[in-house]
Design an enzyme around this catalytic site. Structure first.
Site, PDB file in Angstrom:
ATOM      1  N   GLN A 162     -16.291 -22.784   5.935  1.00 55.01           N
ATOM      2  CA  GLN A 162     -14.907 -22.705   5.484  1.00 55.01           C
ATOM      3  C   GLN A 162     -13.954 -23.371   6.467  1.00 55.01           C
ATOM      4  OE1 GLN A 162     -12.935 -18.918   5.991  1.00 55.01           O
ATOM      5  NE2 GLN A 162     -12.036 -19.022   3.964  1.00 55.01           N
ATOM      6  N   GLU A 174     -11.500 -11.214  -5.821  1.00 55.03           N
ATOM      7  CA  GLU A 174     -12.746 -10.470  -5.709  1.00 55.03           C
ATOM      8  C   GLU A 174     -12.709  -9.506  -4.528  1.00 55.03           C
ATOM      9  OE1 GLU A 174     -15.564  -8.679  -6.525  1.00 55.03           O
ATOM     10  OE2 GLU A 174     -15.442 -10.386  -7.891  1.00 55.03           O
TER      11      GLU A 174
END
Lengths: 399, 380
Positions: free
Chosen positions: A126, A245
């Site tokens: 990331q 989420e």
């Protein structure tokens, strides 16, 4: 009100238990349960076993190879994995970039990237944080300047977890000029880590391990076709998926498993004439964590029940990250306290694969402090707990 | 898995909530607490009419079902208005003991009057030296023929002055702290030798010191088996403890909401103080406390309903955690309000008072923490 599982859910749980019993390699579960350092190969091996079973992508839609499980099934899965000591699924491909790709990517991007993520053939990392963009992520400076069919990327990403294993990195980059509002100046790019101009340098954390990195981009040419969605919409995509989420974010099942371990350890650890568990001062600290965790478990179940009935997660879900990390860190700290004098030795090698010397200290006592040091990150990453409180103030209390 | 209330519970909640919002504002409550009796007869009759006094009782006893979940629905709403009518003393404690320990004729004689609003009760169990130990009983009851002769003193008896009848935990045998030898007597509050000294409590309720001097009580007024009353008492106290946990969650939710609203209107340095992050994060922490409290309350209620009314460890978990939350929410609310928070004029200070007394009622936060801890080792 009740927390009973249905017949189907109970038999699903049996299926999960049987699977874990048969397929979870003992060496991986030993490492996980003892908090020992995992190699790249360890993670990949487990994810490939999950893929074979069709359970690699718990949260994905069925059409892309996901399980299609209900929130309750996901909860059962997380619980059983924690109890059995299954390694965490590395989130960067499976949980972070894949949802962006299948939600906002074009057909070609879906076909190009999703199968390799599902099969764990490609390792992702990331590229969000920068040296000067932490909690204020939208102020990020890494630039992507259009040059024909390419963007030319320059800048530095940091805290790149397991970036040294990664084949690809997903990045938030600035495509808008200084006059464009932060939130509209950011685009979402997928970048091949083998591209010329990329270099990775390690950051050693307090536990002595290389887990995070800095990634430097020096005139890296990235094809425009690697941009997800529209130019300038990257911030929106990233943000939607950050709040989307939340199942399992509290890591209740892991903390329960750890707390059970801590209690057994305390009962076996001598303290004066009795055990550490007989020491009322220590026992009360355990009870405090246990009560917090019990409340948190029900907070998570409330959030789960609300999502299961198709409602948006209620305000209770914003608590999960804060309390989940606080509880985990308290447990880490009590392991250090339980280790007593053996919280001091720092003998990295004795927990590495292939060590055949005489270990220092009982069990994994000497690993308690490094683990505690390492996990101070939990209340900092993923939006620090202070940022989470800002979210509560804005979204729940209307301040 | 489901955390919603049933349709009946939803209706019950709506009806109590409407009453609190429309007919039980802070000024009304103040007038009630200052009245001679300390609660409103009119409200009490209304509760009977609306069937609220039937909530704690099973259908077999003529009630509405008596689940722990029903009880927390009502108590949470009561907590939002800091209701002072003696629902806990009469219906949950007194009525609960009769339903739990009484024989058929005792139940028949008494329960309908409780649910009808015609009978006020008080449970006299604490003594000057007992602190939170339910087995610590020195009031004696000596059997003489068809009577018990009762002597001793009970302290801080909720609703002790208004009660028509007292349920008194007495020692019929054994030593001061023995679990065996405790009996439960139903004593007429006007009986000769009963002396009651009533007073207000710091949180606006009423209680009494009660002394019993050679009070003769017919043997027929014994509830349950002689010497074996403790388990029933513990069960009812656990239920009452769960009830006040729900009351505290309701009170905390309102305290937080009032604090948030106040910071939006109070201006200092030219801006509403709600803009200050130093205060914002403290209110976020209060919110977390309220929700963690609510979660553990639901846990305990579900455990109690799943285990036939017995859930010692779960109740202690809830009482201890909600006690900690009540302390924090109450103190922070006053601090964030500033000077106005410590005045008698504003309701916030009164919520703080109730959230304070809650922490020590039916056992302190620490006592319940230890009971939770010891419950585990005795189960193992």
């Amino acid at each position: 009100m009740n927390i009973d599982l249905t017949e189907e859910e109970l038999s699903f749980r049996e299926e999960v238990r049987a699977f874990l019993k048969e397929k979870l390699p003992a060496d991986l579960s030993r490492k996980t349960l003892n908090g020992l350092h995992m190699e790249k190969e360890d993670y990949v091996r487990w994810q490939k076993i999950l893929h074979e079973q069709g359970w690699a992508a718990v949260n994905w839609p069925v059409e892309h190879g996901g399980t299609g499980w209900t929130p309750t099934q996901k909860y059962i899965w997380a619980n059983e994995c924690a109890v059995a000591g299954a390694p965490d699924v590395i989130p960067f491909g499976m949980k972070m970039v894949a949802p962006v790709i299948y939600t906002y990517g074009n057909e070609e991007q879906k076909q190009r990237f999703l199968p390799d993520i599902l099969a764990s053939n490609v390792w992702w990392c990331q590229g969000y944080s920068e040296p000067n963009a932490g909690s204020d992520l939208a102020s990020l400076k890494t630039s992507a300047v259009r040059d024909g069919d390419h963007y030319v990327v320059n800048g530095t990403k940091t805290w790149t977890t397991l970036g040294h294993y990664a084949d690809w990195i997903f990045c938030l980059v600035r495509t808008g000029g200084p006059d464009v509002k932060n939130q509209e100046a950011i685009s979402f790019l997928l970048i091949d880590m083998n591209d010329p101009g990329i270099s990775v340098s390690p950051i050693i954390t307090l536990d002595g391990h290389r887990e995070v990195n800095e990634v430097f981009f020096d005139n890296v040419r990235v094809p425009v076709e690697n941009r997800i969605g529209e130019e300038g919409k990257g911030w929106t995509y990233a943000k939607v998926l950050l709040t989307h989420e939340r199942t399992g974010i509290a890591r209740v099942a892991n903390s329960k498993q750890r707390l059970g371990q801590l209690k057994r350890l305390a009962a076996e650890t001598a303290d004066g004439a009795g055990s550490l568990l007989d020491n009322l001062a220590f026992a009360q600290k355990i009870v405090d964590v246990e009560l917090e965790l019990l409340a948190l478990e029900y907070t998570e179940l409330r959030a789960l029940a609300s999502v299961s009935t198709g409602k948006a997660p209620g305000p209770e879900s914003s608590i999960l990250k804060i309390k989940g990390t606080e509880v985990a860190q308290l447990i880490d700290e009590l392991f250090v306290e339980a280790a007593g004098n053996y919280s001091m030795p720092f003998v990295k090698d004795q927990f590495a694969p292939g060590f055949d010397g005489e270990p220092v200290g009982p069990g994994t006592a000497a690993n308690a402090a490094p683990r505690y040091f390492n996990n101070r990150k939990a209340s900092i990453y993923g939006g620090s707990n202070e940022i989470q409180k800002n979210i509560i103030c804005k979204a729940v209390l209307g301040l | 898995m489901n955390f919603s209330y049933s349709e009946e519970q939803q209706m019950l909640q709506d009806s109590v909530s409407k009453f609190i919002q429309q007919d039980y504002d802070f000024d009304t409550r103040r007038k009630i607490t200052e009245s001679p009796r300390g609660f409103s007869e009119e409200n009490w009759n209304l509760f009977a009419e609306l069937g609220w006094l039937m909530v704690p009782f099973s259908e077999g006893d003529g009630g509405l079902g008596g689940s722990a979940t029903d009880l927390i629905v009502v108590m949470e709403e009561f907590g939002k208005g800091m209701l002072v009518e003696p629902f806990l003393a009469t219906a949950v404690l007194g009525g609960g003991l009769i339903a739990e320990c009484g024989n058929d004729s005792q139940k028949e004689e008494l329960l309908a009057f409780i649910m009808g609003g015609e009978l006020q009760l008080a449970f006299a169990f604490t003594e000057p030296e007992s602190r939170y130990e339910l087995n610590n009983v020195t009031v004696t009851a000596e059997r003489r023929g068809d009577e018990f002769i009762v002597n001793g003193a009970k302290s801080v008896v909720l609703n002790g002055e208004a009660a028509d009848k007292l349920l008194v935990a007495v020692r019929t045998s054994g030593e001061q702290r023995d679990r065996d030898g405790i009996s439960l007597l139903l004593i007429d509050a006007e009986a000769r030798g009963v002396r009651r000294r009533g007073y207000a409590t710091v949180d606006g309720q009423r209680a009494a010191e009660i002394s019993l001097d050679n009070v003769s009580v017919p043997a027929a007024c014994l509830l349950g088996e002689e010497g074996k009353a403790l388990p029933g008492i513990e069960k009812v106290i656990d239920r009452a403890t769960l009830a006040i946990c729900a009351e505290a969650v309701g009170a905390m939710a309102v305290t937080l909401a009032k604090t948030v609203e106040y910071t939006k209107t109070r201006k200092q340095f030219g801006v509403p103080i709600s803009k200050f992050q130093a205060l914002q994060h403290r209110m976020a922490d209060m919110f977390i406390e309220v929700e963690q409290g609510r979660s553990i309350l639901y846990m305990a209620a579900m455990q109690m309903d799943a285990n036939g009314g017995v859930a010692q460890r779960a109740v202690s978990a809830a009482k201890s955690r909600i006690g900690a939350a009540a302390r924090k929410v109450g103190q922070e609310a006053v601090q964030i309000h500033g000077g106005i928070g410590v005045t008698d004029e504003l309701d916030v200070g009164h919520f703080f008072k109730r959230l304070t007394t809650f922490q020590f009622q039916f056992g302190s936060t620490d006592m319940h923490k230890l009971r939770f801890l010891n419950g585990e080792s005795s189960a193992a």
